[in-house]
Design a protein around this motif. Structure first.
Motif, short mmCIF file in Angstrom:
data_model
loop_
_atom_site.label_atom_id
_atom_site.label_comp_id
_atom_site.label_asym_id
_atom_site.label_seq_id
_atom_site.Cartn_x
_atom_site.Cartn_y
_atom_site.Cartn_z
N SER A 189 -29.36 73.24 -39.95
CA SER A 189 -27.97 73.70 -40.05
C SER A 189 -27.50 73.87 -41.49
O SER A 189 -27.45 72.92 -42.27
N GLY A 190 -27.13 75.11 -41.83
CA GLY A 190 -26.47 75.37 -43.10
C GLY A 190 -25.00 74.99 -43.05
O GLY A 190 -24.44 74.55 -44.06
N GLU A 191 -24.38 75.15 -41.88
CA GLU A 191 -22.97 74.75 -41.73
C GLU A 191 -22.79 73.28 -42.11
O GLU A 191 -21.79 72.92 -42.74
N ALA A 192 -23.74 72.44 -41.72
CA ALA A 192 -23.62 71.02 -42.01
C ALA A 192 -23.64 70.76 -43.51
O ALA A 192 -22.89 69.91 -44.03
N PHE A 193 -24.49 71.49 -44.24
CA PHE A 193 -24.55 71.31 -45.69
C PHE A 193 -23.25 71.75 -46.35
O PHE A 193 -22.81 71.16 -47.34
N TYR A 194 -22.62 72.79 -45.81
CA TYR A 194 -21.33 73.21 -46.38
C TYR A 194 -20.27 72.14 -46.11
O TYR A 194 -19.43 71.88 -46.98
N TYR A 195 -20.31 71.52 -44.96
CA TYR A 195 -19.39 70.42 -44.66
C TYR A 195 -19.60 69.27 -45.65
O TYR A 195 -18.63 68.71 -46.19
N LEU A 196 -20.85 68.94 -45.91
CA LEU A 196 -21.15 67.89 -46.90
C LEU A 196 -20.62 68.29 -48.27
O LEU A 196 -20.06 67.45 -49.00
N GLN A 197 -20.76 69.55 -48.63
CA GLN A 197 -20.24 70.05 -49.90
C GLN A 197 -18.74 69.79 -50.01
O GLN A 197 -18.25 69.31 -51.04
N LEU A 198 -18.01 70.09 -48.95
CA LEU A 198 -16.56 69.90 -48.97
C LEU A 198 -16.19 68.43 -49.15
O LEU A 198 -15.23 68.11 -49.86
N ALA A 199 -16.95 67.55 -48.54
CA ALA A 199 -16.70 66.11 -48.70
C ALA A 199 -16.99 65.67 -50.13
O ALA A 199 -16.24 64.87 -50.72
N MET A 200 -18.07 66.18 -50.72
CA MET A 200 -18.42 65.85 -52.10
C MET A 200 -17.36 66.35 -53.07
O MET A 200 -17.01 65.66 -54.04
N GLU A 201 -16.84 67.53 -52.80
CA GLU A 201 -15.80 68.08 -53.67
C GLU A 201 -14.51 67.26 -53.55
O GLU A 201 -13.80 67.05 -54.55
N LYS A 202 -14.23 66.78 -52.35
CA LYS A 202 -13.00 66.01 -52.14
C LYS A 202 -13.05 64.67 -52.87
O LYS A 202 -12.07 64.27 -53.52
N VAL A 203 -14.19 63.96 -52.80
CA VAL A 203 -14.25 62.63 -53.40
C VAL A 203 -14.33 62.68 -54.93
O VAL A 203 -14.01 61.69 -55.61
N THR A 204 -14.75 63.81 -55.48
CA THR A 204 -14.85 63.93 -56.94
C THR A 204 -13.71 64.73 -57.55
O THR A 204 -13.46 64.62 -58.76
N GLY A 205 -13.05 65.55 -56.74
CA GLY A 205 -12.02 66.43 -57.28
C GLY A 205 -12.59 67.57 -58.09
O GLY A 205 -11.88 68.21 -58.88
N LYS A 206 -13.89 67.86 -57.90
CA LYS A 206 -14.57 68.92 -58.66
C LYS A 206 -15.28 69.87 -57.70
O LYS A 206 -15.81 69.44 -56.67
N PRO A 207 -15.33 71.16 -58.01
CA PRO A 207 -16.10 72.09 -57.18
C PRO A 207 -17.59 71.79 -57.33
O PRO A 207 -18.05 71.29 -58.36
N LEU A 208 -18.35 72.11 -56.30
CA LEU A 208 -19.79 71.82 -56.33
C LEU A 208 -20.48 72.52 -57.50
O LEU A 208 -21.41 71.96 -58.10
N LYS A 209 -20.05 73.71 -57.83
CA LYS A 209 -20.62 74.43 -58.98
C LYS A 209 -20.59 73.57 -60.23
O LYS A 209 -21.58 73.46 -60.97
#
Length: 377
Positions: A177-197
Motif C-alpha cells: 500500500s502506497g496510501e499507507a505510506f502517505y498516511y505515515l507521511q502526514l503523521a510525521m509532518e504533524k509531529v515535527t511541524g515540517k513537510p516531509l521534503k
C-alpha cells in the motif's frame, strides 16, 4: 563530471567507450583485472540491448570498492547520453527513504511504532472507516495496514478527499500500500511541524551528501535527467512532481542512492544500533497472493520499510520501484556490505533487476527478490 565520479571510488581507473549511439562510463579499483572489468562492461551493455532499454544506470559495491556503469540515451529521439549524474525517478525506492526518516523521528521519541497513527494525525479520508483508526506505523512499514495501494486519482485534489476503505482488519495480512505510506507521511509532518521534503533533506540528503536527490522536482538541481519510456522507441512526456509523496515522488541516481544504502541501511549511520537492527530485521511474512500462502513466501519476508531476501548467501535487504516510464531496484547484504543499485528509464525494465544480480553478485544463490514475483512487491 569525471572528477566527481572519481571521488566515489578507491584507486579508480576510467574506461570510456564512445560511438554515435552509446557510451559506457565505468569506474573500478586497480585491484580488479582489466579483463574482468571489460567483460562486465560488455555484459552490462548486452543486458540493456537484449532487453531493448533506452538507458540503464547501476552501481555495485563489494569489498569496499565501488564500480559504476551507465549506458544509453536520455530520450529515444535524442542523441543525448546519460551520465553518472543523470536523474531518474526513484518510484517506490522513495518508501525506504521515508521509512529511514521515520526511524530518525522514532529515535527522537517523536513517534512510536505501535501507537495508532490517528493519535498523531486525524486523517479525514478515514473518518468513516473504524478499522482504519487502528493503523500503526509498524503496519504501514510491513504493508499490513489493510489499505489499497491507491484509492482515487492519486496526486490530485480529488484524491486527497477520496475516502479510504480498509480491505481487512489492519495487522492481519500482507497487502502492498502506497496510501499507507502517505498516511505515515502526514503523521510525521504533524509531529515535527515540517513537510516531509524538508525532513528528508535534513535527516537523509544533507548528512549523506546526496546532492543530486530531492523528494520532488527541482529545476535548480535537475539539469541532467532521463525521460521515462513505455519501451525503447516510445518515450513518455517528462513528469515533474511538484509535490512530495513519501511513497513515490523522489528523484535521484544510482550514485546518490548507493550512498543511502551503504550509510543508512548497511552501516546504520544516524540511527541507534538497536533501532538499525530493528529496521532491517524480519518483522512479518509477505504473501505472493492475497488469500494463498506459498512456500517461497518464507524467503522474502518484510523488514520495516523494505524486504528481506533469505537465500544460500545469507540475508539481504531489497526493494523495487515502478513508476510510469521507470523501473529501479536495490539489494544489499548488511553482513558482507555488498550492494547493487540500478535504474532504468523504461516500463519494460524490471527483468534487468534479475540480469544485473546474475552479472554482479556471487553465483550459487537464488535471487528470490526477483523470482518471487518478478521483482514486484
Amino acid at each position: 563530471m569525471i572528477g566527481r565520479w572519481k571521488s566515489l571510488v578507491i584507486f579508480p581507473i576510467f574506461y570510456t567507450l564512445v560511438n554515435m549511439k552509446q557510451r559506457i562510463l565505468l569506474t573500478a579499483s586497480l585491484l580488479m583485472t582489466v579483463g574482468s572489468l571489460w567483460g562486465q562492461q560488455q555484459e552490462f551493455v548486452e543486458i540493456a540491448k537484449r532487453l531493448k532499454l533506452p538507458a540503464m544506470q547501476a552501481v555495485h559495491v563489494k569489498n569496499g570498492k565501488q564500480m559504476g556503469y551507465v549506458f544509453g540515451r536520455k530520450h529515444t529521439d535524442s542523441a543525448a547520453l546519460i551520465s553518472e549524474n543523470t536523474i531518474f525517478q526513484a518510484a517506490s525506492l522513495t518508501k525506504v527513504i521515508t521509512a529511514y526518516t521515520f526511524f530518525k523521528l522514532y529515535d527522537k521519541g517523536l513517534i512510536a511504532l505501535d501507537k495508532p497513527l490517528c493519535a498523531y494525525f486525524k486523517y479525514n479520508r478515514l473518518n468513516d472507516d473504524t478499522l482504519g483508526k487502528r493503523i500503526t506505523a509498524r503496519m504501514v512499514l510491513t504493508h499490513r495496514s489493510g489499505l489499497l495501494n491507491w484509492e482515487g486519482p492519486v496526486g490530485t485534489h480529488a484524491w486527497r478527499n477520496t475516502p479510504l476503505h480498509t480491505q481487512y482488519s489492519p495487522g492481519t495480512r500482507y497487502s502492498y500500500s502506497g496510501e499507507a505510506f502517505y498516511y505515515l507521511q502526514l503523521a510525521m509532518e504533524k509531529v515535527t511541524g515540517k513537510p516531509l521534503k524538508q525532513l528528508v533533506k535534513e535527516e537523509v540528503f544533507e548528512p549523506f551528501g546526496m546532492t543530486w536527490s530531492d523528494m520532488q522536482w527541482n529545476d535548480l538541481t535537475f539539469k541532467d535527467f532521463a525521460y521515462g519510456h513505455y519501451k525503447l522507441d516510445s518515450a513518455r512526456s517528462l513528469i515533474k512532481w511538484d509535490y512530495t509523496n513519501g511513497a513515490y515522488t523522489m528523484y535521484t541516481n544510482a550514485v546518490d542512492y548507493t550512498k543511502f544504502v551503504q550509510k543508512a541501511l548497511v552501516k546504520g549511520q544516524g540511527l541507534k544500533s538497536k533501532t538499525h537492527q530493528l529496521m532491517i530485521s524480519k518483522a512479518n511474512e509477505a504473501q505472493k497472493e492475497f488469500n494463498v500462502k506459498h512456500d517461497e513466501d518464507q524467503y522474502v519476508p518484510c523488514a520495516l520499510g523494505m524486504r528481506q531476501q533469505i537465500n544460500e548467501k545469507g540475508t539481504w535487504l531489497w526493494h523495487t520501484g515502478s513508476n510510469p516510464g521507470f523501473r529501479c531496484f536495490f539489494i544489499a547484504n548488511p553482513k558482507t556490505k555488498e550492494s547493487l543499485v540500478g535504474f532504468v528509464n523504461a516500463e519494460t525494465g524490471m527483468p534487468a533487476f534479475n540480469e544485473l544480480m546474475n552479472l554482479f553478485l556471487e553465483k550459487g544463490q537464488t535471487f528470490w527478490a526477483y523470482q518471487w514475483r518478478n521483482g514486484n512487491l
